[in-house]
Write a protein that holds these residues in place. Structure first.
Motif, short mmCIF file in Angstrom:
data_model
loop_
_atom_site.label_atom_id
_atom_site.label_comp_id
_atom_site.label_asym_id
_atom_site.label_seq_id
_atom_site.Cartn_x
_atom_site.Cartn_y
_atom_site.Cartn_z
N GLY A 32 -13.00 45.97 -11.55
CA GLY A 32 -13.35 47.34 -11.90
C GLY A 32 -14.62 47.36 -12.72
N ASN A 33 -14.86 48.47 -13.35
CA ASN A 33 -16.10 48.60 -14.10
C ASN A 33 -16.03 47.97 -15.48
OD1 ASN A 33 -17.20 49.87 -12.00
ND2 ASN A 33 -17.15 51.92 -12.86
N LEU A 34 -14.84 47.76 -15.97
CA LEU A 34 -14.70 47.13 -17.27
C LEU A 34 -14.06 45.77 -17.09
CD1 LEU A 34 -13.41 50.16 -19.35
CD2 LEU A 34 -15.65 49.10 -19.48
N ALA A 35 -14.59 44.78 -17.75
CA ALA A 35 -14.05 43.44 -17.63
C ALA A 35 -14.32 42.68 -18.90
CB ALA A 35 -14.66 42.71 -16.43
N GLU A 54 -18.15 44.84 -21.54
CA GLU A 54 -19.21 45.16 -20.59
C GLU A 54 -19.01 46.56 -20.07
OE1 GLU A 54 -18.54 42.29 -17.64
OE2 GLU A 54 -19.31 40.63 -18.82
N LEU A 55 -20.09 47.21 -19.76
CA LEU A 55 -20.05 48.52 -19.14
C LEU A 55 -20.99 48.49 -17.96
CD1 LEU A 55 -19.32 51.55 -19.13
CD2 LEU A 55 -21.24 51.91 -20.67
N GLU A 56 -20.47 48.76 -16.79
CA GLU A 56 -21.33 48.73 -15.61
C GLU A 56 -22.09 50.04 -15.50
OE1 GLU A 56 -21.42 47.67 -10.90
OE2 GLU A 56 -19.56 47.46 -12.03
N LEU A 57 -23.38 49.93 -15.18
CA LEU A 57 -24.22 51.11 -15.02
C LEU A 57 -24.52 51.30 -13.55
CD1 LEU A 57 -26.75 50.37 -17.89
CD2 LEU A 57 -24.63 51.67 -18.00
#
Lengths: 187, 133
Positions: free
Chosen positions: B115-118, B127-130
């Motif tokens: 997912g977007n957070l890992a 981490e935050l995916e942009l």
């Protein structure tokens, strides 16, 4: 050695499974983990270690960055790169050198090429003090640099994106310390 | 063995294993044997052997029929072709490595991204995916 999970490595390395011979350019120093990782498949691994040239010693008044960088990169004219590992090199290069590096790599990229880099979200982000390697398909290995590298001057995210005109930012991950992990595809 | 005080210019070939502690310039051909470049060895030559172990300095292309090992004290500038290549921590290498392990099992599928957070680096590094578009 530290380990760091990466959300972007799986996409970066996805061609490892179907490429007849994966061609990889690692612009960092040779790392045992990276060699061991790629040793599992048929591949050609170019190791250039541009970090050993930092800070760029040929920063005279009007340096010919393209000529100097071309001399440092061990690429044959027929080389077509599947993966380019910039690591955090862009944080140490002036804009002109980043653009020259793209020009040197341009003939060796194809639409399926993928690249990995670290930038910063804010220019105040602290300097990384490790060299990187690939430990597994989703894990980086971080090893302390034997000596500090002078010239840390990261570009803002917007400036780096504008500067990397040959690439588009496919995905980016904001790390907890303000660094950005980037997956780049040819523009 | 080529001792520390020996300096050879030309082609070195033979039918036995070789340890180089001196200097060699030219080429080294020991197709079915092992070439070891010791810590005091300095080789400016292409090397062709079954196994090549480098603890000293090599400038030239290295072809190993079975494997090439660059030890922690090794310094190599050139191109390597071998089914298996091992680089020890501390070794210096610049050039290209061609590896073809042949009958090794297929690479494992890349792990799925959850997912977007890992989890991030050891010790916790969120981490935050942009998204870009």
């Amino acid at each position: 050695m530290l380990r760091q999970t990466s959300q972007l490595l799986p996409a970066l390395l996805s061609r490892r499974e179907d490429a007849a011979c994966l061609e990889v350019l690692d612009l960092g120093p040779a790392r045992p983990e990276t060699v061991a990782y790629f040793a599992g498949s048929r591949c050609r691994l170019h190791i250039a270690d541009l970090f050993a040239e930092l800070p760029l010693a040929w920063e005279q008044e009007a340096p010919d960055y393209a000529a100097e960088l071309a001399a440092l990169l061990p690429l044959a004219p027929a080389s077509r790169l599947d993966v380019v590992l910039f690591w955090d090199l862009f944080n140490y290069l002036p804009v002109e050198a980043i653009q020259a590096l793209q020009a040197v790599l341009r003939p060796h990229l194809n639409p399926g090429s993928r690249a990995h880099a670290f930038g910063v979200h804010k220019r105040s982000a602290p300097e990384n003090t490790h060299h990187f390697g690939i430990l597994a398909g989703d894990t980086l290995a971080l090893s302390p640099r034997p000596a500090a590298i002078a010239g840390y001057a990261p570009l803002s995210q917007a400036r780096l994106q504008a500067c990397l005109s040959d690439f588009r930012f496919e995905r980016s991950v904001l790390l907890g310390d303000g660094r950005l992990e980037l997956l780049l595809l040819p523009a | 063995m080529i001792g520390p005080s020996i300096h050879i210019k030309g082609t070195v070939s033979g039918d036995e294993d070789l340890l180089i502690q001196g200097r060699v310039e030219g080429s080294i051909e020991l197709g079915q044997h092992t070439v070891s470049v010791g810590e005091s060895g300095k080789v400016t030559a292409d090397i062709r052997a079954k196994t090549v172990k480098i603890e000293g300095e090599v400038a030239g292309d290295v072809s190993g029929g079975e494997k090439v090992i660059i030890a922690k004290t090794g310094r190599v500038r050139g191109n390597i072709v071998a089914p298996r290549v091992t680089l020890e921590d501390g070794a210096h290498f610049k050039g290209s490595i061609d590896m073809d392990p042949g009958d090794t099992p297929a690479a494992k599928p890349a792990p799925k991204v959850a997912g977007n957070l890992a989890a991030g680096a050891e010790g916790g590094n969120p981490e935050l995916e942009l998204k870009h578009g």
